[in-house]
Design a protein around this motif. Structure first.
Motif, PDB file in Angstrom:
ATOM      1  N   LYS A 201      -4.084  -2.719  60.507  1.00  0.00           N
ATOM      2  CA  LYS A 201      -2.876  -3.018  61.293  1.00  0.00           C
ATOM      3  C   LYS A 201      -2.380  -1.751  62.002  1.00  0.00           C
ATOM      4  CE  LYS A 201      -1.250  -6.469  58.027  1.00  0.00           C
ATOM      5  NZ  LYS A 201      -0.248  -6.719  56.982  1.00  0.00           N
TER       6      LYS A 201
ATOM      7  N   TRP B 220      -4.188   0.948  62.856  1.00  0.00           N
ATOM      8  CA  TRP B 220      -5.126   1.313  63.917  1.00  0.00           C
ATOM      9  C   TRP B 220      -4.955   0.431  65.154  1.00  0.00           C
ATOM     10  CZ3 TRP B 220      -9.614   1.148  59.926  1.00  0.00           C
ATOM     11  CH2 TRP B 220      -9.579   2.310  59.145  1.00  0.00           C
ATOM     12  N   GLU B 221      -4.632  -0.845  64.927  1.00  0.00           N
ATOM     13  CA  GLU B 221      -4.506  -1.788  66.035  1.00  0.00           C
ATOM     14  C   GLU B 221      -3.126  -1.743  66.692  1.00  0.00           C
ATOM     15  OE1 GLU B 221      -5.628  -5.486  64.190  1.00  0.00           O
ATOM     16  OE2 GLU B 221      -7.778  -5.050  64.401  1.00  0.00           O
ATOM     17  N   SER B 222      -2.190  -0.987  66.120  1.00  0.00           N
ATOM     18  CA  SER B 222      -0.837  -0.908  66.663  1.00  0.00           C
ATOM     19  C   SER B 222      -0.795   0.087  67.834  1.00  0.00           C
ATOM     20  CB  SER B 222       0.148  -0.469  65.576  1.00  0.00           C
ATOM     21  OG  SER B 222      -0.002   0.914  65.314  1.00  0.00           O
ATOM     22  N   ASP B 223       0.347   0.150  68.479  1.00  0.00           N
ATOM     23  CA  ASP B 223       0.509   1.089  69.588  1.00  0.00           C
ATOM     24  C   ASP B 223       1.327   2.315  69.169  1.00  0.00           C
ATOM     25  OD1 ASP B 223       2.951  -0.116  69.350  1.00  0.00           O
ATOM     26  OD2 ASP B 223       3.153  -0.661  71.460  1.00  0.00           O
ATOM     27  N   LEU B 224       1.267   2.670  67.894  1.00  0.00           N
ATOM     28  CA  LEU B 224       1.967   3.857  67.394  1.00  0.00           C
ATOM     29  C   LEU B 224       1.534   5.103  68.145  1.00  0.00           C
ATOM     30  CD1 LEU B 224       1.955   3.815  63.471  1.00  0.00           C
ATOM     31  CD2 LEU B 224       3.921   3.674  64.993  1.00  0.00           C
ATOM     32  N   LYS B 225       2.473   5.958  68.410  1.00  0.00           N
ATOM     33  CA  LYS B 225       2.176   7.261  69.031  1.00  0.00           C
ATOM     34  C   LYS B 225       1.956   8.256  67.888  1.00  0.00           C
ATOM     35  CE  LYS B 225       3.039   5.699  73.193  1.00  0.00           C
ATOM     36  NZ  LYS B 225       2.358   4.444  73.293  1.00  0.00           N
ATOM     37  N   ARG B 226       0.741   8.313  67.395  1.00  0.00           N
ATOM     38  CA  ARG B 226       0.408   9.142  66.239  1.00  0.00           C
ATOM     39  C   ARG B 226       0.134  10.587  66.639  1.00  0.00           C
ATOM     40  NH1 ARG B 226      -4.141   6.212  62.861  1.00  0.00           N
ATOM     41  NH2 ARG B 226      -3.723   8.010  61.542  1.00  0.00           N
TER      42      ARG B 226
ATOM     43  N   ASP C 162      -8.880  11.456  66.885  1.00  0.00           N
ATOM     44  CA  ASP C 162      -8.088  10.312  66.451  1.00  0.00           C
ATOM     45  C   ASP C 162      -8.776   9.646  65.258  1.00  0.00           C
ATOM     46  OD1 ASP C 162     -10.196   8.787  67.452  1.00  0.00           O
ATOM     47  OD2 ASP C 162      -9.118   8.137  69.233  1.00  0.00           O
TER      48      ASP C 162
END
Length: 152
Positions: free
Chosen positions: A116, A118-124, A63
């Protein structure tokens, strides 16, 4: 934020392997940008499709906290004949979330946008993410850069 499907493309440029651990990328990435700008690399990539600069983040070890490769370069028609000292990479068709960094691109505008993300809850997916420095980035101290994050 809307999810966009972006068609695949090729990029050719110079690269570095780095990590966000211990602030290493904050040292490595500016050095790569300096080399990119000082060596006038646009003239060495002859099959480019546009003059926008692409910053590609790829080959993630896991990640955003682990090592990855950054490529600074141009969107090109193919990666058949990559110039000596450069790398070529295919960016596959995928779904992306688009962000826009606005302000002083030479300072913290882009980094602040990444924080922003990195701190989000995106499903990368951690396959390939990229920034595009196009016409709106011509004045880098008051410009815009698009950031595309590959999502599941």
């Amino acid at each position: 934020m809307n999810t966009l499907k972006k068609e695949g493309f090729y990029v050719v440029g110079i690269s570095i392997r780095t990590t966000n651990e211990n602030g290493q990328a904050m040292q490595d990435i500016p050095k790569l940008w300096q080399k990119f700008m000082s060596d006038n690399l646009i003239d060495k990539v002859t099959n480019r499709l546009e003059d926008s600069t692409y910053a590609v983040y790829t080959d993630y070890e896991s990640d955003h906290t682990k090592p990855y490769t950054m490529i600074l370069g141009y969107k090109v028609s193919d990666i058949e004949n990559v110039p000596l000292g450069f790398v070529g990479k295919e960016i596959e068709t995928a779904n992306y979330q688009k962000y826009v960094a606005k302000g002083d691109l030479t300072k913290n505008a882009v980094v602040e946008e990444w924080i922003k993300i990195w701190e989000s809850d995106l499903k990368r997916t951690y396959v390939s993410d990229f920034e595009v420095y196009g016409e709106k980035a011509q004045n880098p101290t008051d410009g815009e850069a698009e950031i595309y994050i590959n999502v599941k």
